[in-house]
Design an enzyme around this catalytic site. Structure first.
Site, short mmCIF file in Angstrom:
data_model
loop_
_atom_site.label_atom_id
_atom_site.label_comp_id
_atom_site.label_asym_id
_atom_site.label_seq_id
_atom_site.Cartn_x
_atom_site.Cartn_y
_atom_site.Cartn_z
N PRO A 150 4.07 -4.29 2.33
CA PRO A 150 2.69 -4.75 2.61
C PRO A 150 2.18 -4.32 3.99
CG PRO A 150 4.00 -6.53 1.68
CD PRO A 150 4.95 -5.43 2.02
N ASP A 165 13.01 -4.61 2.90
CA ASP A 165 12.44 -4.70 1.54
C ASP A 165 11.01 -5.22 1.56
OD1 ASP A 165 15.26 -4.77 -0.28
OD2 ASP A 165 15.40 -5.50 1.77
N HIS A 208 16.88 -7.67 -0.63
CA HIS A 208 17.32 -7.85 0.76
C HIS A 208 18.32 -6.79 1.18
CE1 HIS A 208 15.94 -11.82 -0.64
NE2 HIS A 208 15.56 -12.02 0.61
N PHE A 216 12.90 -8.40 6.47
CA PHE A 216 13.81 -7.50 5.77
C PHE A 216 13.06 -6.21 5.48
CE2 PHE A 216 15.52 -11.67 4.75
CZ PHE A 216 16.89 -11.49 4.84
#
Length: 697
Positions: free
Chosen positions: A447, A443, A487, A441
């Site tokens: 990282p 979102d 999401h 996703f």
């Protein structure tokens, strides 16, 4: 001592050269410190012991203190000094990046993909190289033979299987991304050597302050990653230990970590001087590798005069090369504008977009079929990410059946490691593969942004065109069906602010397939943003996202917007251009139809956000006189708002009203509740209202 005298002599010569360079830089501190640099002083023995044993087929990822290692690869002091002084002919970057930040693709030396300054970040790309080596061996793509005489020594040498080497400082091992790399190399048993040089310091913070254990102890937590700790200031011990470890990796194809304890005998960098904070300098000097290797040389039968001759020769070479480097040419202003991208062969729309007799398919299937066709045609193509493997085939079924058709080595799950998923593509690309990877996703792309920005996007530019990263990153994006705050996000404004990548955001299946094919044949990194609400056209008003599936040879070049609804210039009727992409295309088309204004509203589907088809946009706005930019993102500080500003700037004389923007409400996240979600994001009704406001302005 079993070491050959010639190896010992060569090692001593390289160490003397590296030492002389560090001393020369210190003597000329004010001159050479215009650009920040670090040296290998104290680390030379372990670096040279490694560098002398690597072969041209190997891949190496040094870090910014590894100039002695680079000398042992066969580079000259002059080569390194050109980078030190940021000269035009710097062989690594053309004067673009710091000293000892190498990138090298010479036939006779180990290959070095682009190196960044972010400590430890090279670990993921390096592990990606090892993963690529493993993949090529499994798929029968690796060729270690040589066309030359098979009995020659070079042929025998080149028949050895390659390894990857990643060099690290011990302080960087505390980075989370190093854990991702160690985890994958141990899990998949990849042919990689992690060389950790431990000098006990992390700029001014020492080991006791910053780490619970050293790298050797840390490695014990990764089952399948063997480790050994050695005295990295002892050349003989280092060479003989590495010789055994390298043999293990070449033959057994598994990872290994060597923890080398070394002293830091020079400043952290020229910008952070050791006398400001160090209280251990005398102790560190007592472990200097120089007198150790000098004694080893004498013990091996070399005379004092032999040793002196080697030292003097190294010093003379360094002085001579430095004088030459000072006189070398600086880059010219126009050199700034080269090698941000490699030219793509896909410049025109080709193939059949709507084959006769073909059925309409949903958008997600267009992408699935595109990937399947690519994998059938190219064994270098592979797909990996979270949950894309055979058991599920992707949470949106976007990889359904692919693992069953192509095998678990070509379509596989990764751990929950967005940084590794993104950054490993640097290494995979470097060995000639074309990875298609997925962040589940939008979102959760955060990282992975460090790798996307630091390693992926800058590789081509900072390697002066040697190492473009050829990869595709698929990112399901956007709000759909009460996905909630984790999401549903739109992230294109962040992604478009990363220079050095291409970005697609299609609104329909045919475009997605054509852009996927173009992305595959593009030698540059590509991010494809795929709206989840368009995948199956389940959102009311998005049937236009379904398409007759294009033919297998259909490609759609980046940077070509689509005038989805074109109008003629009309002198006595108010007209409007809507510029949009993704879900916004459907809001715009539906709003235009419901208002009965198809002959007054020109709708432009951008299709790609970079490169951006500015020519089509500006021509349309100059014709219609008014413009509305539609986005799903919150509009403040967004890509859409920046585009609105550019349109206003370039079309000001032709405008009858300000360029307007409509997007989501400027709230921190999209709520879970469906009423709040709909209140947050744009809709056909909201776009209709904005159109009427603008036309009546």
């Amino acid at each position: 001592m079993n070491m050959k005298k010639e190896t010992l002599k060569k090692g001593f010569s390289k160490l003397c050269t590296a030492k002389a360079m560090a001393e020369l830089y210190e003597t000329n501190f004010k001159h050479v410190s215009k650009y920040v640099h670090a040296t290998s002083r104290g680390h030379e023995a372990i670096q040279i012991a490694l560098g002398l044993q690597l072969l041209p087929q190997d891949y190496a990822f040094p870090y910014y203190r590894d100039d002695a290692m680079l000398l042992s690869f066969g580079l000259e002091p002059y080569d390194l000094m050109l980078q030190l002084l940021a000269k035009k002919d710097d062989p690594f970057s053309g004067g673009r990046t710091y000293y000892s930040h190498p990138s090298l693709k010479d036939d006779d030396k180990p290959k070095i993909p682009h190196q960044s300054s972010a400590t430890g970040m090279q670990t993921i790309p390096a592990t990606g190289v090892a993963m690529g080596m493993q993949y090529k061996e499994l798929q029968g793509l690796a060729d270690y033979s040589l066309e030359s005489d098979p009995v020659s020594s070079s042929a025998v040498e080149n028949a050895l299987k390659p390894i990857t080497v990643c060099s690290l400082g011990d302080a960087s091992v505390t980075e989370g991304e190093i854990a991702e790399a160690f985890q994958m190399s141990a899990l998949k048993q990849m042919p990689i050597l992690y060389l950790v040089q431990d000098n006990g310091w992390d700029i001014s913070a020492n080991a006791a302050e910053t780490r619970a254990q050293n790298a050797f102890e840390y490695a014990a937590g990764f089952k399948g990653l063997d480790a050994i700790s050695i005295d990295g200031a002892n050349f003989t011990e280092s060479y003989e230990t590495l010789e055994k470890v390298i043999e293990i990796i070449r033959t057994e194809r598994r990872p290994f970590l060597v923890h080398a304890k070394v002293p830091l005998l020079n400043h952290h960098t020229s910008g952070v001087r050791m006398e400001w904070y160090r209280d251990d300098l005398e102790e560190a000097r007592s472990r200097d590798p120089y007198p150790v290797i000098k004694k080893q040389l004498l013990d091996a039968g070399f005379s004092e005069q032999d040793v002196l001759d080697i030292e003097n020769s190294a010093k003379a070479k360094v002085q001579s090369d430095f004088k030459r480097a000072l006189l070398a040419e600086d880059p010219k202003p126009e050199d700034l504008f080269t090698n941000d991208f490699v030219p793509t062969p896909i410049t025109e729309e080709k193939g059949t977009r709507s084959p006769k007799g073909a059925e309409k398919v949903v958008m997600v299937d267009c992408a699935l079929f595109a990937v399947e066709e690519l994998m059938k045609k190219h064994k270098e193509c592979l797909l990996y990410g979270q949950d894309v493997g055979g058991r599920l085939g992707g949470v949106f079924r976007e990889a359904a059946t692919l693992a069953q058709k192509f095998g678990d080595d070509r379509v596989f799950n990764t751990p929950i490691q967005e940084a590794f998923i993104v950054g490993s593509t640097v290494g995979m690309s470097a060995v000639g593969l074309k990875p298609i990877v997925e962040v589940q996703f939008a979102d959760y792309i955060w990282p992975g942004l460090n790798q996307l920005f630091t390693e992926v996007s800058r590789s081509c530019y900072l390697s002066n065109g040697k190492w473009p990263v050829s990869m595709i990153l698929r990112v399901p994006i956007g709000a759909y069906g009460s996905g909630g705050p984790y999401h549903s996000s739109s992230v294109e404004s962040v992604i478009t602010n990363i220079r050095g990548i291409k970005i697609a955001y299609p609104s329909n299946g045919a475009d997605l397939k054509g852009l996927m094919k173009a992305a595959y044949y593009d030698p540059n990194p590509v991010v494809i943003l795929e709206h989840k609400g368009l995948y199956w056209s389940k959102v009311p008003g998005t049937q236009g996202a379904t398409s007759v599936e294009p033919s297998e040879d259909y490609v759609l070049p980046f940077g070509k917007a689509w005038i989805l609804q074109e109008i003629w210039k009309q002198e006595h009727v108010e007209t409007l251009t809507i510029v949009t992409y993704g879900m916004g295309v459907h809001w715009a088309m539906n709003a235009s139809a419901e208002l009965g204004m198809q002959d007054q509203i020109e709708v432009i589907d951008l299709r790609t956000l970079f490169p951006l088809d500015e020519d089509t946009i500006m021509k349309s706005v100059k014709k219609t006189g008014k413009c509305l930019v539609v986005t799903e993102e919150p509009s403040n500080n967004s890509f859409a708002r920046a585009l609105s500003g550019k349109i206003q700037e370039e079309c000001f004389k032709h405008l009858d009203a300000p360029v307007m923007t409509i997007g989501s409400e400027n709230m921190p996240a999209i709520p879970l509740n469906s009423t709040l979600e709909q209140t947050m994001i744009p809709s056909t009704e909201k776009v209709k209202a904005k159109i009427e406001d603008l036309l009546n302005y």
